[in-house]
Design a protein around this motif. Structure first.
Motif, PDB file in Angstrom:
ATOM      1  N   SER A  24       0.839  -1.200   0.000  1.00 30.26           N
ATOM      2  CA  SER A  24       0.000   0.000   0.000  1.00 30.26           C
ATOM      3  C   SER A  24       0.872   1.248   0.000  1.00 30.26           C
ATOM      4  O   SER A  24       1.933   1.292   0.625  1.00 30.26           O
ATOM      5  CB  SER A  24      -0.895   0.015   1.243  1.00 30.26           C
ATOM      6  OG  SER A  24      -1.552   1.250   1.392  1.00 30.26           O
ATOM      7  N   ALA A  25       0.428   2.277  -0.712  1.00 31.16           N
ATOM      8  CA  ALA A  25       1.081   3.581  -0.612  1.00 31.16           C
ATOM      9  C   ALA A  25       0.659   4.218   0.713  1.00 31.16           C
ATOM     10  O   ALA A  25      -0.363   3.843   1.290  1.00 31.16           O
ATOM     11  CB  ALA A  25       0.664   4.471  -1.779  1.00 31.16           C
ATOM     12  N   THR A  38      -4.645   9.726   0.131  1.00 27.92           N
ATOM     13  CA  THR A  38      -4.958   8.685  -0.832  1.00 27.92           C
ATOM     14  C   THR A  38      -6.431   8.332  -0.651  1.00 27.92           C
ATOM     15  O   THR A  38      -6.821   7.856   0.413  1.00 27.92           O
ATOM     16  CB  THR A  38      -4.080   7.443  -0.592  1.00 27.92           C
ATOM     17  OG1 THR A  38      -2.708   7.799  -0.781  1.00 27.92           O
ATOM     18  CG2 THR A  38      -4.457   6.326  -1.532  1.00 27.92           C
ATOM     19  N   GLY A  41      -7.648   3.398  -4.656  1.00 27.83           N
ATOM     20  CA  GLY A  41      -6.518   2.512  -4.899  1.00 27.83           C
ATOM     21  C   GLY A  41      -5.647   2.947  -6.055  1.00 27.83           C
ATOM     22  O   GLY A  41      -4.461   2.627  -6.121  1.00 27.83           O
ATOM     23  N   GLN A  44      -1.720   5.695  -6.388  1.00 29.94           N
ATOM     24  CA  GLN A  44      -0.277   5.452  -6.540  1.00 29.94           C
ATOM     25  C   GLN A  44       0.099   5.067  -7.972  1.00 29.94           C
ATOM     26  O   GLN A  44       1.279   5.054  -8.325  1.00 29.94           O
ATOM     27  CB  GLN A  44       0.211   4.401  -5.549  1.00 29.94           C
ATOM     28  CG  GLN A  44      -0.277   2.979  -5.770  1.00 29.94           C
ATOM     29  CD  GLN A  44       0.510   1.980  -4.941  1.00 29.94           C
ATOM     30  OE1 GLN A  44       1.742   1.933  -5.000  1.00 29.94           O
ATOM     31  NE2 GLN A  44      -0.200   1.192  -4.132  1.00 29.94           N
ATOM     32  N   ASP A  62      -3.202  -5.240  -5.019  1.00 35.99           N
ATOM     33  CA  ASP A  62      -2.798  -4.709  -3.715  1.00 35.99           C
ATOM     34  C   ASP A  62      -4.013  -4.489  -2.823  1.00 35.99           C
ATOM     35  O   ASP A  62      -5.155  -4.653  -3.242  1.00 35.99           O
ATOM     36  CB  ASP A  62      -2.040  -3.385  -3.885  1.00 35.99           C
ATOM     37  CG  ASP A  62      -2.925  -2.232  -4.339  1.00 35.99           C
ATOM     38  OD1 ASP A  62      -4.088  -2.487  -4.739  1.00 35.99           O
ATOM     39  OD2 ASP A  62      -2.479  -1.076  -4.297  1.00 35.99           O
ATOM     40  N   THR A  63      -3.736  -4.148  -1.567  1.00 35.48           N
ATOM     41  CA  THR A  63      -4.755  -3.565  -0.699  1.00 35.48           C
ATOM     42  C   THR A  63      -4.227  -2.193  -0.308  1.00 35.48           C
ATOM     43  O   THR A  63      -3.098  -2.059   0.165  1.00 35.48           O
ATOM     44  CB  THR A  63      -5.065  -4.428   0.537  1.00 35.48           C
ATOM     45  OG1 THR A  63      -6.047  -3.752   1.327  1.00 35.48           O
ATOM     46  CG2 THR A  63      -3.829  -4.685   1.392  1.00 35.48           C
ATOM     47  N   GLN A  64      -5.024  -1.165  -0.532  1.00 34.34           N
ATOM     48  CA  GLN A  64      -4.588   0.215  -0.356  1.00 34.34           C
ATOM     49  C   GLN A  64      -5.339   0.884   0.800  1.00 34.34           C
ATOM     50  O   GLN A  64      -6.565   0.842   0.865  1.00 34.34           O
ATOM     51  CB  GLN A  64      -4.823   1.010  -1.642  1.00 34.34           C
ATOM     52  CG  GLN A  64      -4.575   2.502  -1.518  1.00 34.34           C
ATOM     53  CD  GLN A  64      -3.122   2.817  -1.213  1.00 34.34           C
ATOM     54  OE1 GLN A  64      -2.223   2.364  -1.927  1.00 34.34           O
ATOM     55  NE2 GLN A  64      -2.870   3.577  -0.164  1.00 34.34           N
ATOM     56  N   LYS A  65      -4.587   1.516   1.703  1.00 34.70           N
ATOM     57  CA  LYS A  65      -5.206   2.323   2.764  1.00 34.70           C
ATOM     58  C   LYS A  65      -5.763   3.597   2.131  1.00 34.70           C
ATOM     59  O   LYS A  65      -5.031   4.324   1.457  1.00 34.70           O
ATOM     60  CB  LYS A  65      -4.171   2.705   3.820  1.00 34.70           C
ATOM     61  CG  LYS A  65      -3.534   1.525   4.531  1.00 34.70           C
ATOM     62  CD  LYS A  65      -2.434   1.979   5.479  1.00 34.70           C
ATOM     63  CE  LYS A  65      -1.208   2.465   4.755  1.00 34.70           C
ATOM     64  NZ  LYS A  65      -0.075   2.760   5.658  1.00 34.70           N
ATOM     65  N   CYS A  66      -7.047   3.882   2.362  1.00 31.14           N
ATOM     66  CA  CYS A  66      -7.686   5.061   1.767  1.00 31.14           C
ATOM     67  C   CYS A  66      -8.381   5.888   2.848  1.00 31.14           C
ATOM     68  O   CYS A  66      -8.775   5.370   3.893  1.00 31.14           O
ATOM     69  CB  CYS A  66      -8.732   4.649   0.731  1.00 31.14           C
ATOM     70  SG  CYS A  66      -8.061   3.759  -0.695  1.00 31.14           S
ATOM     71  N   GLU A  90      -9.934  -0.027   3.508  1.00 29.42           N
ATOM     72  CA  GLU A  90      -9.004  -0.700   2.605  1.00 29.42           C
ATOM     73  C   GLU A  90      -9.693  -0.919   1.260  1.00 29.42           C
ATOM     74  O   GLU A  90     -10.857  -1.314   1.207  1.00 29.42           O
ATOM     75  CB  GLU A  90      -8.577  -2.047   3.167  1.00 29.42           C
ATOM     76  CG  GLU A  90      -7.605  -1.977   4.321  1.00 29.42           C
ATOM     77  CD  GLU A  90      -7.187  -3.358   4.775  1.00 29.42           C
ATOM     78  OE1 GLU A  90      -6.523  -4.077   3.984  1.00 29.42           O
ATOM     79  OE2 GLU A  90      -7.522  -3.739   5.908  1.00 29.42           O
ATOM     80  N   LYS A 645       6.805   5.745   0.607  1.00 29.37           N
ATOM     81  CA  LYS A 645       6.639   4.578  -0.267  1.00 29.37           C
ATOM     82  C   LYS A 645       7.955   4.354  -1.004  1.00 29.37           C
ATOM     83  O   LYS A 645       8.396   5.203  -1.782  1.00 29.37           O
ATOM     84  CB  LYS A 645       5.510   4.837  -1.271  1.00 29.37           C
ATOM     85  CG  LYS A 645       5.373   3.792  -2.360  1.00 29.37           C
ATOM     86  CD  LYS A 645       4.680   2.541  -1.889  1.00 29.37           C
ATOM     87  CE  LYS A 645       4.385   1.608  -3.064  1.00 29.37           C
ATOM     88  NZ  LYS A 645       3.771   0.359  -2.673  1.00 29.37           N
TER      89      LYS A 645
END
Length: 872
Positions: A24-25, A38, A41, A44, A62-66, A90, A645
């Motif tokens: 994740s970014a 962010t 997803g 980045q 991926d799994t991205q923190k938002c 996520e 990142k």
């Protein structure tokens, strides 16, 4: 399945489809001027879609923190009241960069949901873009045909542009989307109303879980659409909603993503989730918000009064407010949940566990501060209600509570309801919009489309090796901000360092055949290195030489290398808990923020200085490695910053035992730093300290300045043999004189009080008034005098004014009973009459003061004030 298994199955599935699983970014955005956080997803990968860089892999998952709490995607006020909106969430995603397209994306999504997660096909609904005549866009027949092979036609719906055409912003990559919805209602409910009738209708159990976006167009700033050279896939599936569905729940807060947090709150406050509507809302708000707060702090964003920090403070205060109002929280409690979170995410997001103590400290101090604010705001609100009998709470007052004391409007609204009153929300919104308008005007930036001279995808930074280089302009665009026009240039290669890692951007010139154009700043916008200039070259297509301002660059390099040595010194002397929390490196000083819970003592600061200067004298050589595998670098002990990142390979900077991941500019030997001195040490936020320091000739200049100050002090003290005892004697003499002056002022005040008591005049009814202009009055002494008179003459209005050259003051005290009888307010009156002295003021209903710059208006102010309190 537990949530951890659900997440892993998604990543494993796409890894099996030849996707590269990436991390994740950070949740906090650094190089994108259009975003604070962010919020999707795709963030980045934005530059890949824009064509600014190539992807390291054609297929990615991926799994991205938002975080969605500001701008277009703003779910904040819905969070807690429904069962599926969240601030921090996520986003599970799979991506194709010019590789597969609609067929594979749709087939794999269906396969994962029905075969791997075993969700019933009969409960799934797909939406497809119906087209838009105004845009010249045809229906997405390609996606429709693929869905017809997987689902019955009654489970496929056509959607409009709002629901099924995704856009990154007002300009940029975009395309049709195909959403997947699921109906998790009971069978009885499904028989009564078909799920297709509830898709996109806001039903809490018929919800979207996955959005498949097919990026095939670019939206120009003039609104027109153009085809992209390559087609991409961008999908996003809400992890929390998926867990709700997979675990057979009707609320995402009932899944194991949130239940550990809610169980903790139940035990903490002795309240049962599910027993009371507003208690449930409060627990959902707290459980959601603590995630957003903790992840953003872990990624380097502290709560503050501006920008992204203000958003986080607002989220934190909303959580505290609901805990205070509905859970009975009168002491800090949010920070206790960090332990639960750190345990939950230890495998997927270990940054929470690594920084748990720091995050707890920051949150606890923010809670303590806001709980005091809540108490003050509640008191002010109650006072307002007691003295006013109107049914409507003024919008101006509600805004004052919000703007001055951080008191949220919805809490003012709730308290108004309890008091049987309404809030003038139109008045509040008008004041809020006025404030926002000022902010927008200050920051508004108009930009045109890029003019592309060469479609080369990346612009290489060559400034590690050279300070001048032949360059060509790849693209340029014009911007306007605050009524000023300027341009951005992107070069094919550049020796100019773009602002980043705390180091400011380079300045210098680009020149050609005697023509020279100053570069006033260099920075990154996503992956592009952008050079800011006041005007466009006469012929942008010619060849140029880019030349960095060398003296400024060398001074900046010295301060950057000194920052690395300072970091090492602090960890050696204060402890390894010290972590960098921010920095600023310029040519003339450095600023370094770090985690530490106590003030750094003078002795410790001296040790830090000595540590750094020893490294300077050792003349340690720079060891620079530009392509070290990131895991290898970390194993070698390289310091990595939270919230950054890093790619698969990193640049490692080593000076002796100091090893850090860093993209900045440095000196070749530490001896070039010359000298290091600390100018100041202070607090920035809870658990964060700041050191400002100078190096090289700027350190010398700072020392010379201190020597000059010391020499001036000797001269002022008439060159004593020992300066400190002489200063102590002077302080003692000053203290004695102050005491003598206080006695004289007290005597003078007594005389003035006696004089004023003789000036009492009738007002109306049983009340009297003293209305006088004072000459040569001490402001603080008059304030004390007014309180003395108010306490002694309880039936008397006291209205005093004083004016000296260029300065004027007013004081007004009104008896408590008169305030109640006539609904008078000293604060409102003083604000009105302060206009006569070209100033402002305020205070409580019974006492207020004002200051201004027009002493000639004092007589007019007194006359007007006397009239407003009911005098002749």
């Amino acid at each position: 399945m537990k949530s951890a298994e659900i997440r892993q199955k998604f990543l494993d599935f796409f890894e099996g489809k030849n996707h590269k699983v990436v991390s994740s970014a950070p949740i906090v955005q650094k190089n994108d001027p259009t975003l604070m956080f962010t919020n999707a997803g795709m963030n980045q990968f934005k530059d890949i879609f824009l064509g600014n860089r190539d992807s390291e892999a054609r297929r990615v998952a991926d799994t991205q923190k938002c975080l969605r709490v500001s701008g277009k995607h703003n779910d904040l006020e819905e969070v807690g009241f429904d069962t599926y909106h969240h601030t921090m969430f996520e986003m599970l995603g799979n991506w194709s960069f010019g590789d597969y397209f609609k067929k594979e994306a749709i087939n794999w999504a269906f396969e994962l949901l029905t075969k791997e997660y075993k969700l019933p096909e009969k409960d799934l609904y797909a939406t497809v873009f119906e087209g838009d005549e105004s845009e010249g866009l045809a229906p997405d027949s390609e996606a429709l045909d693929h869905w017809k092979k997987l689902l019955p036609e009654q489970q496929i719906l056509m959607g409009n542009k709002r629901d099924n055409f995704w856009e990154m912003g007002d300009a940029g990559p975009c395309g049709p989307s195909s959403e997947i919805h699921i109906d998790v209602r009971t069978e009885e409910e499904k028989r009564k109303v078909p799920g297709r009738e509830l898709v996109n209708q806001g039903h809490p159990q018929v919800i979207e879980i996955w959005n498949l976006v097919f990026i095939q167009f670019n939206r120009r700033t003039d609104g027109k659409l153009e085809n992209l050279p390559e087609k991409h896939v961008d999908t996003g599936m809400g992890f929390e909603r998926l867990c709700m569905v997979m675990q057979g729940k009707t609320s995402s807060y009932d899944s194991d993503v949130f239940t550990p947090l809610i169980r903790h709150l139940e035990q903490r406050f002795g309240k049962k989730y599910g027993a009371d509507k507003m208690v449930d809302v409060a627990m959902r708000v707290v459980a959601d918000h603590i995630r957003a707060i903790s992840f953003t702090i872990a990624d380097g964003q502290l709560p503050s009064n501006t920008g992204a920090g203000y958003v986080i403070r607002r989220i934190l205060r909303r959580a505290v407010r609901y805990g205070y109002r509905y859970l009975g929280a009168e002491e800090p409690f949010l920070f206790e949940l960090c332990e639960v979170l750190a345990s939950q995410f230890s495998d997927v997001f270990p940054e929470l566990a690594k920084q748990k103590d720091f995050i707890e400290k920051v949150i606890k101090e923010e809670e303590q501060s806001f709980l005091k604010t809540l108490a003050v705001g509640t008191k002010l609100f109650n006072q307002y209600v007691e003295k006013r009998h109107e049914k409507m709470i003024e919008g101006v007052f509600a805004f004052e509570l919000y703007d001055t004391f951080g008191f949220p409007i919805d809490l003012t609204r709730l308290m108004a309801i309890e008091a049987g009153k309404d809030v003038d929300e139109k008045g509040f919104e008008a004041k809020l919009e006025e404030q926002k308008s000022r902010s927008r005007t200050a920051s508004a930036k108009e930009e045109t489309d890029w003019v592309v001279l060469n479609d080369q995808r990346s612009n290489e930074f060559v400034g590690y090796d050279v300070l001048a280089a032949p360059v060509s302009i790849l693209r340029y665009r014009k911007l306007r901000q605050k009524n000023k026009e300027f341009y951005q240039l992107v070069l094919d290669q550049t020796p100019f360092y773009p602002e980043g890692g705390g180091q400011v951007g380079d300045t210098g010139v680009i020149s050609s055949n005697g023509y020279s154009l100053p570069i006033r700043n260099t920075y990154r916008e996503n992956e592009l290195i952008v050079h800011e200039v006041d005007q466009l070259p006469e012929n942008p297509e010619q060849k140029f030489t880019a030349i960095v301002d060398e003296p400024k660059r060398l001074d900046t390099a010295g301060h950057h290398s000194a920052t690395h040595l300072l970091h090492q010194a602090l960890r050696s002397i204060l402890g390894t808990h010290v972590q960098q929390r921010g920095s600023l490196v310029t040519h003339n000083y450095l600023r370094f923020d770090f985690s530490h819970f106590n003030k750094v003592t003078n002795e410790e600061l001296r040790q830090v200085e000595q540590f750094v200067n020893e490294k300077v004298r050792a003349n340690l050589p720079l060891q620079e490695e530009r392509a070290v595998p990131v895991e290898e670098a970390k194993q070698r002990g390289a310091m990595a910053l939270f919230g950054e990142k890093y790619g698969e390979t990193v640049r490692v900077i080593t000076f002796g035992d100091s090893v850090e991941l860093c993209g900045g500019i440095h000196v070749g030997y530490t001896g070039r730093i010359g000298l290091f001195r600390i100018r100041s040490e202070s607090a920035v936020a809870a658990g964060v300290r700041r050191i400002e320091a100078v190096a090289s000739r700027y350190a010398e200049a700072w020392m010379y300045n201190k020597e000059d100050e010391l020499a001036s002090a000797y001269i002022a003290m008439k060159n004593p043999q020992k300066l400190i005892p002489a200063l102590e004697n002077l302080q003692n003499e000053n203290k004695t004189l102050q005491e003598q002056l206080a006695v004289l002022q007290k005597e003078k005040a007594g005389t003035l009080r006696e004089m004023l008591e003789k000036q009492v005049k009738p007002l109306h009814g049983n009340y009297r008034i003293i209305c006088e202009k004072l000459e040569g009055a001490d402001v603080d002494a008059v304030k004390d005098l007014v309180f003395e008179l108010k306490n002694k003459l309880k039936d008397t209005v006291i209205l005093l004014g004083a004016g000296t050259e260029g300065k004027a003051n007013l004081w007004l005290a009104i008896p408590d009973e008169l305030v109640k009888e006539k609904s008078l307010d000293a604060g409102n009156i003083i604000r009105e009459i302060a206009r006569e002295i070209k100033g402002g003021g305020g205070g409580q209903p019974v006492f207020a003061t004002a200051g201004g710059k027009d002493p000639e208006g004092v007589d007019r102010a007194l006359a007007q004030g006397r009239e407003m309190v009911g005098g002749d």
